[in-house]
Design an enzyme around this catalytic site. Structure first.
Site, PDB file in Angstrom:
ATOM      1  N   ILE A 130      50.596  66.173  62.887  1.00 22.44           N
ATOM      2  CA  ILE A 130      50.727  67.045  63.836  1.00 22.44           C
ATOM      3  C   ILE A 130      52.135  67.423  64.617  1.00 22.44           C
ATOM      4  CG2 ILE A 130      48.253  66.495  64.796  1.00 22.44           C
ATOM      5  CD1 ILE A 130      49.625  65.589  67.540  1.00 22.44           C
ATOM      6  N   ASP A 131      52.988  66.512  64.268  1.00 21.79           N
ATOM      7  CA  ASP A 131      54.588  66.883  64.651  1.00 21.79           C
ATOM      8  C   ASP A 131      54.991  67.824  63.850  1.00 21.79           C
ATOM      9  OD1 ASP A 131      53.371  64.598  66.327  1.00 21.79           O
ATOM     10  OD2 ASP A 131      54.896  63.083  65.010  1.00 21.79           O
TER      11      ASP A 131
HETATM   12  O1  F6P Z   1      52.705  61.169  64.793  1.00 24.24           O
HETATM   13  C1  F6P Z   1      51.626  61.634  65.384  1.00 24.24           C
HETATM   14  C2  F6P Z   1      51.481  61.193  66.698  1.00 24.24           C
HETATM   15  O2  F6P Z   1      50.333  61.653  67.410  1.00 24.24           O
HETATM   16  C3  F6P Z   1      52.935  61.444  67.638  1.00 24.24           C
HETATM   17  O3  F6P Z   1      52.733  62.828  68.222  1.00 24.24           O
HETATM   18  C4  F6P Z   1      52.854  60.366  68.955  1.00 24.24           C
HETATM   19  O4  F6P Z   1      53.934  59.968  69.206  1.00 24.24           O
HETATM   20  C5  F6P Z   1      52.041  59.420  68.039  1.00 24.24           C
HETATM   21  O5  F6P Z   1      51.514  59.865  66.810  1.00 24.24           O
HETATM   22  C6  F6P Z   1      51.047  58.645  68.898  1.00 24.24           C
HETATM   23  O6  F6P Z   1      50.454  57.549  67.956  1.00 24.24           O
HETATM   24  P1  F6P Z   1      49.325  56.508  68.177  1.00 24.24           P
HETATM   25  O7  F6P Z   1      48.144  57.464  67.823  1.00 24.24           O
HETATM   26  O8  F6P Z   1      49.515  55.337  67.316  1.00 24.24           O
HETATM   27  O9  F6P Z   1      49.443  56.329  69.668  1.00 24.24           O
END
Ligand code: F6P
Length: 370
Positions: A130-131
């Protein structure tokens, strides 16, 4: 063929699994097995047969039917301790007599895939996040869906901010990249957009809000990327990175690395709330925080993500048929092109300061805090 999904989940993963699976089975008559929970499933030899029936009805499903994890082959927790499990993974790949392993993931997955390529495995990856920060591809599936969710959230925040004459600071995901906050901020008409790529001056942000008040607009929406930083915070990080780079010994380097990790953890937990408090003090307006969090990654993929995932998935099947391995299937306009993993891994696509989205945001009067 084997397939796995790794890293954070994202809408469109099932559409991609289906795209790869139906193309290889229907068109090329190959067999597909899925490994569960990313590289961990391959290490623990947990797999499932992905026959036609299993691939049916998953196009519209969010998440991943295979499960996912952030485990890395080279550093996996086994009995509570980190261990290099590369050999086990290579052994399981060989035992399954795989011709190729397809890895669906973001930046971390591209690095892990390159590592396995260097062990002699045939690998193809697809860009998912999504980034939108995977290098060498126009976009990644998951981004469009998250963009729609974050935009709708900003739309909804407008009416409540307007009614209460408040500032609403809305935190948007994106890790170290600002694509999601910038895209949703523009599409949702945020008044201020703060990105990791452009450290902000809090006084300028406050002045932009005060100026709106002077023009009769007593509310403001501030879209802040989770990785956004003030000028002071950015300087602190630059210092620590310098210290890490020029450390005279391992101990100094470890200390700088640890301090950076602490800073990042502290930042993720507190930054948006602190920003909101500062803006209340500097503008005299009431301010509220909304953290969109994992809502942005949940639910059914958008039409654009289903289309992209299916396009890249079927292009992946063509590469398998041609035995063209060691590449990521990138989106380039309407085409899907193979890019060597060496060019993708370890690089992050950030928002360039002169990107057309930035220019448009400024032209319509949005403050970027710079
Ligand atoms: O890389 C996708 C993402 O949703 C980022 O936007 C966010 O920083 C991270 O993953 C959150 O990770 P987790 O789901 O491990 O908390």
């Amino acid at each position: 063929m084997g397939i796995l999904t790794a890293g954070g989940d994202s809408p469109g993963l099932n559409a991609a699994i289906r795209g790869v699976g139906k193309s290889v089975q229907g068109h090329y008559r190959m067999q597909l097995i899925g490994f569960r929970d990313g590289f961990r499933g391959l290490m623990e030899n947990r797999s499932m047969r992905l026959d036609g029936e299993r691939l049916s009805g998953i196009l519209t499903l969010g998440g991943t039917i295979l499960g996912t994890s952030r485990d890395k082959p080279q550093r996996m927790l086994v009995d509570g301790k980190p261990a290099d499990m590369t050999e086990t993974i290579v052994r399981h790949y060989r035992e399954h007599r795989l011709d190729v392993l397809i890895c669906l993931g973001g930046g971390g997955t591209q690095k892990n895939a390159l590592h396995l390529k260097q062990q002699g495995l045939n690998i193809i990856t697809l860009p998912k996040t999504i980034d939108n920060d995977v290098a060498c591809t126009d976009t990644s599936f998951g981004f469009d869906t998250a963009l729609g969710i974050a935009t709708e959230a900003i739309d909804r925040l407008h009416s409540t901010a307007h009614s209460h004459h408040r500032i609403i600071v809305v935190e948007i995901m994106g890790h170290r990249a600002g694509w999601l906050a910038l895209g949703a901020g523009i599409a949702g008409g945020a008044d201020v957009i703060l990105l990791p790529e452009i450290p902000y001056d809090i006084q300028r942000v406050a002045e932009a809000i005060r100026q709106r008040v002077r023009h009769g607009k007593s509310f403001s929406i501030v879209a802040v990327a989770e990785g956004a930083r003030s000028l002071e915070q950015a300087a602190q990080i630059r210092d620590l990175e310098e210290q890490k780079l020029h450390a005279r010994n391992k101990k100094q380097k470890r200390r700088a690395k640890q301090r950076l990790a602490e800073l990042e953890a502290d930042h993720l937990g507190n930054h948006t709330v602190q920003l909101s408090e500062q803006l209340e003090r500097l503008t005299g307006l009431e301010s509220r925080v909304t953290i969109l969090g994992h809502v942005q990654r949940g639910g059914a993929p958008s039409a654009a993500d289903r289309l992209l995932a299916t396009r890249l998935g079927s292009a992946c099947a063509d590469l398998v048929a041609r035995e063209q391995y060691g590449v990521m299937v990138a989106a380039a306009g309407e085409q899907a092109v193979p890019v060597p993993l060496e060019e993708v891994a370890g690089r992050r696509k950030l928002v360039p300061p002169d990107h057309p989205w930035i220019i448009s945001a400024k032209r319509v009067g949005t403050s970027l805090g710079d």
